[in-house]
Design an enzyme around this catalytic site. Structure first.
Site, PDB file in Angstrom:
ATOM      1  N   ARG A  60     -12.791   2.950  -1.457  1.00 33.68           N
ATOM      2  CA  ARG A  60     -12.278   2.998  -2.951  1.00 33.68           C
ATOM      3  C   ARG A  60     -12.331   1.492  -3.346  1.00 33.68           C
ATOM      4  O   ARG A  60     -12.556   1.167  -4.546  1.00 33.68           O
ATOM      5  CB  ARG A  60     -10.957   3.538  -3.051  1.00 33.68           C
ATOM      6  CG  ARG A  60     -10.606   5.178  -2.920  1.00 33.68           C
ATOM      7  CD  ARG A  60      -9.593   5.919  -2.636  1.00 33.68           C
ATOM      8  NE  ARG A  60      -8.475   5.525  -3.835  1.00 33.68           N
ATOM      9  CZ  ARG A  60      -7.273   5.299  -3.674  1.00 33.68           C
ATOM     10  NH1 ARG A  60      -6.702   5.589  -2.453  1.00 33.68           N
ATOM     11  NH2 ARG A  60      -6.517   5.217  -4.793  1.00 33.68           N
ATOM     12  N   ARG A  70     -12.925   3.447 -15.788  1.00 33.35           N
ATOM     13  CA  ARG A  70     -13.078   2.892 -14.468  1.00 33.35           C
ATOM     14  C   ARG A  70     -14.613   2.655 -14.320  1.00 33.35           C
ATOM     15  O   ARG A  70     -15.216   1.962 -13.445  1.00 33.35           O
ATOM     16  CB  ARG A  70     -12.845   3.790 -13.489  1.00 33.35           C
ATOM     17  CG  ARG A  70     -11.500   3.719 -12.616  1.00 33.35           C
ATOM     18  CD  ARG A  70     -11.579   4.700 -11.653  1.00 33.35           C
ATOM     19  NE  ARG A  70     -10.736   4.733 -10.540  1.00 33.35           N
ATOM     20  CZ  ARG A  70      -9.524   4.833 -10.442  1.00 33.35           C
ATOM     21  NH1 ARG A  70      -8.725   5.385 -11.347  1.00 33.35           N
ATOM     22  NH2 ARG A  70      -9.011   4.885  -9.051  1.00 33.35           N
ATOM     23  N   ARG A  97       1.412   3.732   1.681  1.00 31.80           N
ATOM     24  CA  ARG A  97       2.115   4.669   0.716  1.00 31.80           C
ATOM     25  C   ARG A  97       2.262   6.086   0.907  1.00 31.80           C
ATOM     26  O   ARG A  97       1.423   6.869   1.513  1.00 31.80           O
ATOM     27  CB  ARG A  97       0.683   4.424  -0.470  1.00 31.80           C
ATOM     28  CG  ARG A  97       1.280   4.822  -1.974  1.00 31.80           C
ATOM     29  CD  ARG A  97       0.422   3.956  -2.846  1.00 31.80           C
ATOM     30  NE  ARG A  97      -0.931   4.621  -3.014  1.00 31.80           N
ATOM     31  CZ  ARG A  97      -1.769   4.227  -3.950  1.00 31.80           C
ATOM     32  NH1 ARG A  97      -1.343   3.171  -4.911  1.00 31.80           N
ATOM     33  NH2 ARG A  97      -2.793   4.770  -4.214  1.00 31.80           N
ATOM     34  N   LYS A 131      -0.372  -0.413 -10.490  1.00 32.07           N
ATOM     35  CA  LYS A 131      -0.739  -0.291 -11.720  1.00 32.07           C
ATOM     36  C   LYS A 131       0.373   1.275 -12.129  1.00 32.07           C
ATOM     37  O   LYS A 131       0.957   1.086 -13.148  1.00 32.07           O
ATOM     38  CB  LYS A 131      -2.111   0.645 -12.083  1.00 32.07           C
ATOM     39  CG  LYS A 131      -3.200  -0.568 -11.906  1.00 32.07           C
ATOM     40  CD  LYS A 131      -4.656   0.064 -12.289  1.00 32.07           C
ATOM     41  CE  LYS A 131      -5.001   1.229 -11.722  1.00 32.07           C
ATOM     42  NZ  LYS A 131      -5.383   0.895 -10.138  1.00 32.07           N
ATOM     43  N   ARG A 150      -1.510  10.947   0.761  1.00 31.88           N
ATOM     44  CA  ARG A 150      -2.698  11.172  -0.019  1.00 31.88           C
ATOM     45  C   ARG A 150      -3.898  11.180   1.011  1.00 31.88           C
ATOM     46  O   ARG A 150      -4.105  10.086   1.570  1.00 31.88           O
ATOM     47  CB  ARG A 150      -2.950  10.598  -1.221  1.00 31.88           C
ATOM     48  CG  ARG A 150      -2.099  10.834  -2.277  1.00 31.88           C
ATOM     49  CD  ARG A 150      -2.309   9.983  -3.396  1.00 31.88           C
ATOM     50  NE  ARG A 150      -3.482   9.450  -3.928  1.00 31.88           N
ATOM     51  CZ  ARG A 150      -3.631   8.667  -4.861  1.00 31.88           C
ATOM     52  NH1 ARG A 150      -2.588   8.145  -5.545  1.00 31.88           N
ATOM     53  NH2 ARG A 150      -5.155   7.967  -5.095  1.00 31.88           N
TER      54      ARG A 150
HETATM   55  P1  AMP Z   1      -5.952   6.909  -8.481  1.00 31.48           P
HETATM   56  O1  AMP Z   1      -4.908   7.739  -8.508  1.00 31.48           O
HETATM   57  O2  AMP Z   1      -6.153   6.189 -10.133  1.00 31.48           O
HETATM   58  O3  AMP Z   1      -6.372   6.027  -7.690  1.00 31.48           O
HETATM   59  O4  AMP Z   1      -7.292   7.883  -8.473  1.00 31.48           O
HETATM   60  C1  AMP Z   1      -7.546   8.741  -7.384  1.00 31.48           C
HETATM   61  C2  AMP Z   1      -8.919   9.414  -7.463  1.00 31.48           C
HETATM   62  O5  AMP Z   1      -9.235  10.016  -8.717  1.00 31.48           O
HETATM   63  C3  AMP Z   1     -10.075   8.092  -7.430  1.00 31.48           C
HETATM   64  O6  AMP Z   1     -10.651   7.677  -6.209  1.00 31.48           O
HETATM   65  C4  AMP Z   1     -11.389   8.948  -8.371  1.00 31.48           C
HETATM   66  O7  AMP Z   1     -11.937   9.804  -7.254  1.00 31.48           O
HETATM   67  C5  AMP Z   1     -10.589   9.941  -9.146  1.00 31.48           C
HETATM   68  N1  AMP Z   1     -10.461   9.322 -10.418  1.00 31.48           N
HETATM   69  C6  AMP Z   1      -9.154   8.808 -11.198  1.00 31.48           C
HETATM   70  N2  AMP Z   1      -9.360   8.203 -12.388  1.00 31.48           N
HETATM   71  C7  AMP Z   1     -10.847   8.519 -12.459  1.00 31.48           C
HETATM   72  C8  AMP Z   1     -11.638   7.765 -13.563  1.00 31.48           C
HETATM   73  N3  AMP Z   1     -11.064   7.228 -14.659  1.00 31.48           N
HETATM   74  N4  AMP Z   1     -12.917   8.124 -13.210  1.00 31.48           N
HETATM   75  C9  AMP Z   1     -13.422   8.516 -12.262  1.00 31.48           C
HETATM   76  N5  AMP Z   1     -12.642   9.145 -11.088  1.00 31.48           N
HETATM   77  C10 AMP Z   1     -11.282   9.107 -11.453  1.00 31.48           C
END
Ligand code: AMP
Length: 214
Positions: free
Chosen positions: A171, A88, A127, A13, A160
């Site tokens: 996740r 989400r 990554r 994404k 990360r």
């Molecule tokens: P991402 O980089 O989008 O994979 O986000 C990394 C982490 O941030 C996720 O595993 C969640 O802990 C948190 N996070 C990001 N976006 C959201 C969202 N829309 N709702 C809740 N937690 C989020």
């Protein structure tokens, strides 16, 4: 254009959103990037979010919804945006719906990037992210020219905490339970476009732009 990029962690994404930013000249709104910036800056939001992020679970809806609502009202969002990593949960999707209604705006497309689960763990665990600019590389699929350094800005790259294998599996489980229902949520509203997220980055981008008609 107001667009949602939906898909499991590791579906690409973020990568595709950046290509779409250049093509469509609208900003990427990534809640993950916003949260990571808050963690880096040590803000109260960052301190609250970090514990959830490190465990690979979602930050509470209330926190995220307020953050996005504020962001979508910034001047650079008037021509549209690409939502990456939001919504989400069904509660977030419903809150987005009422925010858009209040702003007299509507979504144009919801793009579901589809990748088999076995590929996702491989993709995420390899990554690397730049500490400086957030650009991503992959130890196997797109290694940086100088190991440990970002190709874009020369900053140091790192893995990360939430990209480690056991957290990745958590996740993915969270995605299946809480986010995957959004596919049928948006399908029922006639907004969903499914695109295969496997293969070369450029090929995936071509399929996306064809699906969006841009
Ligand atoms: P991402 O980089 O989008 O994979 O986000 C990394 C982490 O941030 C996720 O595993 C969640 O802990 C948190 N996070 C990001 N976006 C959201 C969202 N829309 N709702 C809740 N937690 C989020």
């Amino acid at each position: 254009m107001r667009l949602i990029l939906l898909g499991p962690p590791g579906a690409g994404k973020g990568t595709q959103a950046k290509l779409l930013v250049d093509r469509l000249e609208i900003p990427q709104v990534s809640t993950g990037d916003m949260l990571r910036a808050a963690v880096k800056d040590g803000t109260p939001l960052g301190r609250e979010a970090k514990a959830y992020m490190d465990r690979g679970v979602l930050v509470p809806d209330g926190v995220i919804i307020g953050l996005v609502r504020e962001r979508l009202q910034q001047p650079d969002c008037t021509r549209g945006y690409i939502l990456d990593g939001f919504p989400r949960t069904v509660a977030q999707a419903e809150a987005l719906g009422s925010t858009l209604e209040a702003l007299r705006a509507s979504l144009d497309h919801v793009l579901s990037l589809e990748v088999p689960t076995e590929d996702l763990v491989l993709r995420i665990a390899g990554r690397r992210t730049c500490r400086n600019c957030g650009a991503m590389s992959h130890v196997r699929f797109s290694p940086s020219k100088v190991e440990g350094r970002c190709d874009a800005c020369g900053g140091p790259t790192y893995q990360r905490d939430d990209d480690r294998e056991e957290t990745v599996r958590r996740r993915l489980q969270v995605y299946t339970e809480q986010t995957a229902p959004l596919v049928s949520f948006y399908e029922a509203r006639g907004l969903l476009r499914r695109v295969s997220g496997t293969g070369e980055i450029a090929g995936i981008f071509q399929r996306i732009t064809a699906a969006l008609g841009t």
